[in-house]
Design an enzyme around this catalytic site. Structure first.
Site, PDB file in Angstrom:
ATOM      1  N   ASP A  50       0.784  -1.247   0.000  1.00 34.64           N
ATOM      2  CA  ASP A  50       0.000   0.000   0.000  1.00 34.64           C
ATOM      3  C   ASP A  50       0.818   1.301   0.000  1.00 34.64           C
ATOM      4  O   ASP A  50       1.818   1.389   0.704  1.00 34.64           O
ATOM      5  CB  ASP A  50      -0.845   0.095   1.277  1.00 34.64           C
ATOM      6  CG  ASP A  50      -1.573  -1.171   1.630  1.00 34.64           C
ATOM      7  OD1 ASP A  50      -1.515  -2.131   0.844  1.00 34.64           O
ATOM      8  OD2 ASP A  50      -2.191  -1.201   2.699  1.00 34.64           O
ATOM      9  N   GLN A 100       4.163   0.627   2.227  1.00 31.95           N
ATOM     10  CA  GLN A 100       4.394  -0.623   2.949  1.00 31.95           C
ATOM     11  C   GLN A 100       5.568  -1.333   2.282  1.00 31.95           C
ATOM     12  O   GLN A 100       5.547  -1.605   1.072  1.00 31.95           O
ATOM     13  CB  GLN A 100       3.137  -1.505   2.884  1.00 31.95           C
ATOM     14  CG  GLN A 100       2.008  -1.007   3.748  1.00 31.95           C
ATOM     15  CD  GLN A 100       2.292  -1.206   5.230  1.00 31.95           C
ATOM     16  OE1 GLN A 100       2.116  -2.281   5.763  1.00 31.95           O
ATOM     17  NE2 GLN A 100       2.741  -0.161   5.895  1.00 31.95           N
ATOM     18  N   ARG A 146      -7.488  -1.147  11.659  1.00 22.28           N
ATOM     19  CA  ARG A 146      -6.261  -0.561  11.104  1.00 22.28           C
ATOM     20  C   ARG A 146      -6.470   0.482  10.005  1.00 22.28           C
ATOM     21  O   ARG A 146      -7.562   0.734   9.568  1.00 22.28           O
ATOM     22  CB  ARG A 146      -5.384  -1.682  10.555  1.00 22.28           C
ATOM     23  CG  ARG A 146      -6.027  -2.554   9.497  1.00 22.28           C
ATOM     24  CD  ARG A 146      -5.017  -3.592   9.008  1.00 22.28           C
ATOM     25  NE  ARG A 146      -5.557  -4.453   7.988  1.00 22.28           N
ATOM     26  CZ  ARG A 146      -6.078  -5.661   8.220  1.00 22.28           C
ATOM     27  NH1 ARG A 146      -6.136  -6.136   9.458  1.00 22.28           N
ATOM     28  NH2 ARG A 146      -6.552  -6.376   7.230  1.00 22.28           N
ATOM     29  N   GLU A 169     -10.416  -2.367   4.355  1.00 23.34           N
ATOM     30  CA  GLU A 169      -9.075  -1.852   4.646  1.00 23.34           C
ATOM     31  C   GLU A 169      -8.915  -0.466   4.022  1.00 23.34           C
ATOM     32  O   GLU A 169      -9.635  -0.102   3.094  1.00 23.34           O
ATOM     33  CB  GLU A 169      -8.008  -2.796   4.054  1.00 23.34           C
ATOM     34  CG  GLU A 169      -8.094  -4.216   4.590  1.00 23.34           C
ATOM     35  CD  GLU A 169      -6.994  -5.149   4.069  1.00 23.34           C
ATOM     36  OE1 GLU A 169      -6.397  -5.855   4.888  1.00 23.34           O
ATOM     37  OE2 GLU A 169      -6.753  -5.178   2.857  1.00 23.34           O
ATOM     38  N   TRP A 186      -4.112  -9.150  -3.694  1.00 19.46           N
ATOM     39  CA  TRP A 186      -3.633 -10.109  -2.693  1.00 19.46           C
ATOM     40  C   TRP A 186      -3.740 -11.562  -3.161  1.00 19.46           C
ATOM     41  O   TRP A 186      -3.113 -12.446  -2.588  1.00 19.46           O
ATOM     42  CB  TRP A 186      -4.369  -9.913  -1.361  1.00 19.46           C
ATOM     43  CG  TRP A 186      -3.804  -8.759  -0.570  1.00 19.46           C
ATOM     44  CD1 TRP A 186      -4.457  -7.625  -0.186  1.00 19.46           C
ATOM     45  CD2 TRP A 186      -2.467  -8.633  -0.058  1.00 19.46           C
ATOM     46  NE1 TRP A 186      -3.607  -6.803   0.514  1.00 19.46           N
ATOM     47  CE2 TRP A 186      -2.380  -7.396   0.608  1.00 19.46           C
ATOM     48  CE3 TRP A 186      -1.328  -9.434  -0.113  1.00 19.46           C
ATOM     49  CZ2 TRP A 186      -1.214  -6.944   1.225  1.00 19.46           C
ATOM     50  CZ3 TRP A 186      -0.162  -8.981   0.500  1.00 19.46           C
ATOM     51  CH2 TRP A 186      -0.114  -7.750   1.163  1.00 19.46           C
TER      52      TRP A 186
HETATM   53  C1  FRU Z   1      -3.857  -3.629   2.741  1.00 16.66           C
HETATM   54  C2  FRU Z   1      -3.227  -4.050   4.053  1.00 16.66           C
HETATM   55  C3  FRU Z   1      -3.573  -3.084   5.157  1.00 16.66           C
HETATM   56  C4  FRU Z   1      -2.453  -3.276   6.121  1.00 16.66           C
HETATM   57  C5  FRU Z   1      -1.279  -3.508   5.197  1.00 16.66           C
HETATM   58  C6  FRU Z   1      -0.247  -4.439   5.740  1.00 16.66           C
HETATM   59  O1  FRU Z   1      -3.194  -4.119   1.623  1.00 16.66           O
HETATM   60  O2  FRU Z   1      -3.634  -5.370   4.367  1.00 16.66           O
HETATM   61  O3  FRU Z   1      -4.845  -3.284   5.710  1.00 16.66           O
HETATM   62  O4  FRU Z   1      -2.264  -2.155   6.944  1.00 16.66           O
HETATM   63  O5  FRU Z   1      -1.807  -4.030   4.003  1.00 16.66           O
HETATM   64  O6  FRU Z   1       0.870  -4.491   4.918  1.00 16.66           O
END
Ligand code: FRU
Length: 526
Positions: free
Chosen positions: A51, A67, A172, A224, A314
């Site tokens: 992300d 990320q 989150r 998310e 994912w």
């Molecule tokens: C979305 C996610 C978020 C989380 C992050 C972890 O792709 O699953 O919800 O904060 O990636 O890497």
């Protein structure tokens, strides 16, 4: 000094400089030239990315955090990677911004400019505050601040600012903004299959306000990465609506993870959607547009709401066939709300205009030309392109299917088709992978969107080494898909099935690589 010594001294300096340059060249890898490496989409220098995080504009710079697993090319211990840009297109890679600590890994979140030092971190001045999830024993929300324009970060010593809620496992991705109307910070937080809203006077003390989402929209997986923002409707700043974008981990329109949005009203406490609960607005109809976030603090004079998303899914993100790095971002997209022909309000998306600076050679152009099936097949003969932009407006004088094939190999076992099916009234992207690249049963596919009736089809297609982003009907619909063609699959073909169309316009430009600055940055980066 004697002449002899001057010569010797100059020679030594020249030799030392040469050694330094050679050393630099050896240590600066050509990390922009590997197979599938995006040329105008952001990707990390190496290893894993998912992300976009903490997107903020401050003091003439766009910050993109992301990320990142610095230790491998699969999802793992999460850090915030960082890059800075003056135009959202050419990025300067920076050292890691946030590292895991006793509270856990650094998951997704946002960054704001604390203009009035509400937090007290900036001695009465201003600075950046990042708000993010920590994933350890449970998920909790923490903050960190930077006094030097994002170059270094101090974690708040009272973290977490929102503790674990033992009732909510998935808790989150805080996205924070300053709500002008009620003069306070507002946070959207994904919680299970809902979004929870909090407020705060100072980014430290947070108070739960309300929640949205019970039974609303797509519920196929956990929610998310929410993002809540206000936009004018049809450009009228006196008539605004709020958009709540939120992603679902599974069960999206193209399978796996994907992005939806709600349109509604937000009074500083509660979000109310104007849509029926079972109505779903998809942000993108492709398989690879996830966890989109918009920049915070873009100045009012600019006024744009600009989103970047992770271009993956994912279902197969950990398996896509790249090695040195894995994961890239969509192009930045400017968002607007418009009333469509059927009376509903929709989110339209346009690649930011900064991208046009990357246009290179014009590879092809026609205007006002009627083509039948046979003429169509020859139209793009001999044109080769792997990184390019294609803009077209096609008029349907009769019911007919047509489309454009890109990244086509000579034997045609590689190709990605962007087409219109008249009988289904839908636009689609159909991607294929050659057999040697078979990395996931979920990857191949046809991703389609039904469109409002129209005799004119408008297409903007951005093709990079491993992706197609398609904007249809002037941004009303988008389809974003990764592709993994062989490098030499660079053919294009226009096709019309049994009939003819009028090409009002069709033009193709190659796009320059953004990596050209990389060597420069390596030596002189800020
Ligand atoms: C979305 C996610 C978020 C989380 C992050 C972890 O792709 O699953 O919800 O904060 O990636 O890497």
């Amino acid at each position: 000094m004697k002449r002899k010594h001057v010569v010797l001294f100059s020679g030594l300096i020249a030799l030392a400089s040469l050694v330094l340059v050679i050393f630099n060249l050896i240590t600066s890898r050509n990390y922009y030239a590997e197979e599938y490496r995006p040329q105008f989409h952001f990707s990390p220098e190496e290893n894993w990315l998912n992300d976009p995080n903490g997107m903020v504009y401050y003091d003439g710079e766009y910050h993109l955090f992301y990320q990142h697993n610095p230790g491998g090319n699969e999802w793992g211990p999460m850090y915030w990677g960082h890059a800075i840009s003056k135009d959202m297109i050419n990025w300067d890679h920076k050292p890691i911004a946030l590292e895991p600590d006793d509270l856990g890994m650094i998951f997704s979140g946002s960054t704001v400019v604390d203009w009035n030092d509400t937090s007290g971190f900036f001695d009465g001045g201003e600075g950046l505050v990042a708000i993010y999830t920590q994933n350890g024993e449970g998920q909790k929300q923490s903050i960190a601040y930077s006094k030097d324009k994002g170059r270094s970060w101090e974690k708040y010593d009272g973290n977490p600012v929102i503790p674990v809620d033992p009732e909510i496992k998935d808790f989150r991705d805080p996205k924070v903004f300053w709500h002008e109307g009620t003069e306070k910070w507002v946070m959207s937080l994904a919680a299970g299959k809902k979004v929870m809203f909090y407020d705060s006077p100072n980014l430290i003390d947070w108070n739960f306000m309300s929640e949205f989402g019970e039974g609303a929209g797509a519920q196929g997986g956990v929610w998310e990465c929410p993002d809540l923002f206000e936009l004018p409707v049809d450009g009228d700043s006196d008539d605004t609506k709020w958009v709540l974008q939120v992603d679902i981990g599974d069960g999206a329109i193209a399978g796996g993870s994907g992005a939806q949005y709600f349109i509604g009203d937000f009074d500083g406490t509660t979000f109310k959607s104007i849509d029926e609960p079972d109505h779903i607005n998809w942000l993108d109809y492709g398989a690879d547009f996830y966890a989109g976030q918009s920049f915070s603090d873009i100045p009012d004079e600019d006024g744009r709401r600009i989103m970047i998303a992770w271009m993956s899914n994912w279902l197969y993100a950990n398996r896509v066939p790249t090695e040195e790095w894995r994961g890239s971002m969509s192009v930045p997209r400017s968002l607007e709300l418009k009333t469509t022909d059927d009376g509903s309000i929709k989110l339209f998306q346009h690649p930011v205009e900064e991208l046009t600076a990357l246009r290179d050679k014009e590879l092809f152009r026609v205007e006002n030309q009627i083509v039948d099936s046979i003429e169509a097949a020859d139209l793009l003969d001999g044109i080769e392109a792997d990184v390019f932009e294609l803009n077209a407006e096609i008029q349907l004088d009769q019911p007919v299917d047509f489309g454009i094939k890109v990244r086509m190999s000579e034997e045609k076992q590689d190709e990605t088709v962007i087409g219109f099916s008249e009988s289904k009234n839908e636009l689609f992207v159909e991607r294929s992978q050659s057999e040697e690249l078979y990395f996931s049963p979920y990857f191949n596919g046809r991703h389609a969107v039904s469109i409002n009736d129209s005799k004119v089809i408008n297409l903007k297609i951005l093709v990079d080494k491993n992706s197609v982003e398609v904007f249809l009907q002037n941004g009303e619909y988008a389809i974003t898909d990764l592709i993994f063609p062989r490098d030499d699959s660079r053919g294009l073909e226009f096709y019309v099935e049994d009939g003819e169309v009028t090409i009002n316009s069709l033009e193709i430009h190659s796009i320059k690589s953004t990596w050209k600055y990389e060597l420069f940055n390596h030596f002189y980066g800020s």
